[in-house]
Design an enzyme around this catalytic site. Structure first.
Site, PDB file in Angstrom:
ATOM      1  N   HIS A 115      -7.412   0.987  -6.358  1.00 42.70           N
ATOM      2  CA  HIS A 115      -7.557   0.086  -5.203  1.00 42.70           C
ATOM      3  C   HIS A 115      -8.147  -1.241  -5.724  1.00 42.70           C
ATOM      4  CE1 HIS A 115      -7.703  -1.249  -1.201  1.00 42.70           C
ATOM      5  NE2 HIS A 115      -8.592  -0.445  -0.663  1.00 42.70           N
ATOM      6  N   ASP A 170     -17.265   6.751  -1.479  1.00 39.61           N
ATOM      7  CA  ASP A 170     -15.998   6.642  -0.744  1.00 39.61           C
ATOM      8  C   ASP A 170     -15.782   7.985  -0.050  1.00 39.61           C
ATOM      9  OD1 ASP A 170     -13.451   5.825   0.118  1.00 39.61           O
ATOM     10  OD2 ASP A 170     -12.481   6.457  -1.757  1.00 39.61           O
ATOM     11  N   ARG A 211     -13.145  -8.900   1.358  1.00 39.89           N
ATOM     12  CA  ARG A 211     -11.728  -8.604   1.095  1.00 39.89           C
ATOM     13  C   ARG A 211     -10.898  -9.862   1.320  1.00 39.89           C
ATOM     14  NH1 ARG A 211      -9.768  -3.369   1.467  1.00 39.89           N
ATOM     15  NH2 ARG A 211      -7.844  -4.341   0.739  1.00 39.89           N
ATOM     16  N   GLN A 236      -9.772  -4.032  -3.469  1.00 38.96           N
ATOM     17  CA  GLN A 236     -11.090  -3.646  -2.970  1.00 38.96           C
ATOM     18  C   GLN A 236     -12.165  -3.984  -4.008  1.00 38.96           C
ATOM     19  OE1 GLN A 236     -11.996  -1.989   0.144  1.00 38.96           O
ATOM     20  NE2 GLN A 236     -13.920  -2.792  -0.622  1.00 38.96           N
ATOM     21  N   CYS A 273     -16.295   1.240   0.668  1.00 38.70           N
ATOM     22  CA  CYS A 273     -15.096   0.433   0.974  1.00 38.70           C
ATOM     23  C   CYS A 273     -14.676   0.577   2.433  1.00 38.70           C
ATOM     24  CB  CYS A 273     -13.959   0.789   0.035  1.00 38.70           C
ATOM     25  SG  CYS A 273     -13.297   2.445   0.253  1.00 38.70           S
ATOM     26  N   ARG A 322       0.875  -1.184   0.000  1.00 39.42           N
ATOM     27  CA  ARG A 322       0.000   0.000   0.000  1.00 39.42           C
ATOM     28  C   ARG A 322       0.902   1.220   0.000  1.00 39.42           C
ATOM     29  NH1 ARG A 322      -5.260   1.346   3.601  1.00 39.42           N
ATOM     30  NH2 ARG A 322      -6.049  -0.012   1.961  1.00 39.42           N
TER      31      ARG A 322
END
Ligand code: CP
Ligand code: NVA
Length: 307
Positions: free
Chosen positions: A128, A223, A291, A131, A263, A101
């Site tokens: 992402h 988000d 996930r 996700q 998310c 990340r």
């Protein structure tokens, strides 16, 4: 050459389906696959904070017979102290896969270019993709299909918007995105996603009107308005995003059986009302759990692809 997963369009429609099918299998038989038996170690590196990604990769790697090695970049030589390329060359000799990340997508590309083992993007400023595997799995479970559904994303034209467009295009979804003026997603990503969508019977559209974008949606997603690294823009963003909250009034324009994705972490009262996030259309806890299953499937698939 190892395969890597740096952005949502690194996999074809067939490969995406293979990974999602495997994720469903692993959800019912969590310990049936042991690609990391030994145990082999998988490095999971964080330049930004995380709850879900950290936990789901650590648990997933252990479920697959491996040993997770969680590295916070502040406590390593990464982050300007040692080059990404040198780090990759050290890690590839000792670990089975590298999960990272970070901020710049270019850093992930450099890591992958210098690594003989698979590199996985666990969120960058641009995408992402892990996700989105979880999100697609969640949609598949709740709607029984992917291709042909309308998914609307309302909010910032950020890494999540980019991933919804790209992964949605790979899956054949009709993706509509609504952002405030000045916060639209990257034009190159929109163009690439539109091209992929066309080949898969889907579509991608971008507007500044949440009510138009959400009209008839099967899936509604949002988000945070303030992503990691944008904290200094908080007040300015709150002003710009006024009118873009997913609330009951906006949900009234979607299909009555639409599901809601986020998310997480979520900021109730900003990008989404508490009523919607905690209401009957929300599938966010399934999404968060998925996930684990989706990333396990991805790691198994990458381990098999490298053989
Ligand atoms: N959704 C997500 O990636 O959560 P974390 O930042 O907690 O990992
Ligand atoms: N767009 C958010 C996603 C968090 C999981 C961020 O980058 O901070």
């Amino acid at each position: 050459m190892a395969k890597h997963f740096l952005r949502d369009d690194d996999i074809t429609t067939g490969e995406q389906k293979q990974i999602l099918d495997l994720a469903l299998e692993l959800k019912t038989s969590p310990y049936s696959q042991k690609p990391f038996a030994g145990p082999q170690t998988v490095a999971v590196i964080f330049d930004k904070t995380s709850t879900r990604t950290r936990v789901s990769f650590a648990v997933g790697i252990a479920d697959l017979g491996g040993a997770p090695l969680i590295i916070d970049s502040q406590s390593s030589q990464l982050g300007g102290k040692e080059s990404v390329a040198d780090t990759a060359k050290v890690l590839e000799r000792q670990v089975a896969q590298i999960v990272w990340r970070t901020y710049a997508q270019a850093g992930l590309e450099e890591m992958a270019a210098n690594s003989k083992v698979p590199v996985i993007n666990a969120l960058s400023d641009d995408f992402h993709p892990c996700q989105l595997l979880a999100d697609l799995l969640t949609i598949q479970e709740h709607k029984g299909k992917l291709a042909g559904l309308k998914l609307t994303y309302v909010g910032d034209g950020n890494n999540m918007a980019n991933s919804y467009m790209l992964a949605g295009a790979v899956a054949g979804l009709q993706v509509s995105v609504a952002t405030p003026v000045g916060y639209e997603p990257d034009g190159d990503v929109v163009a690439r996603a539109s091209e992929i969508a066309l080949a898969n019977g889907g579509s991608v559209s971008v507007s500044n009107s949440p009510t138009e974008a959400i009209d008839g949606a099967d899936v509604v997603a949002t988000d945070t308005w303030v992503s990691m690294g944008q904290e200094s823009e908080k007040q300015e963003r709150f002003r710009a995003f006024s009118g873009f909250t997913i609330d009951a009034a906006l949900m009234g324009h979607a299909k009555s059986d639409a599901i809601v994705l986020h998310c997480l972490p979520a900021y109730r009262g900003y990008e989404i009302s508490a009523e919607v996030l905690d209401g009957p259309q929300s599938v966010i806890w399934d999404q968060a759990e998925n996930r684990l299953h989706a990333q396990k499937a991805l790691m198994v698939w990458l381990a098999q692809s490298g053989k």
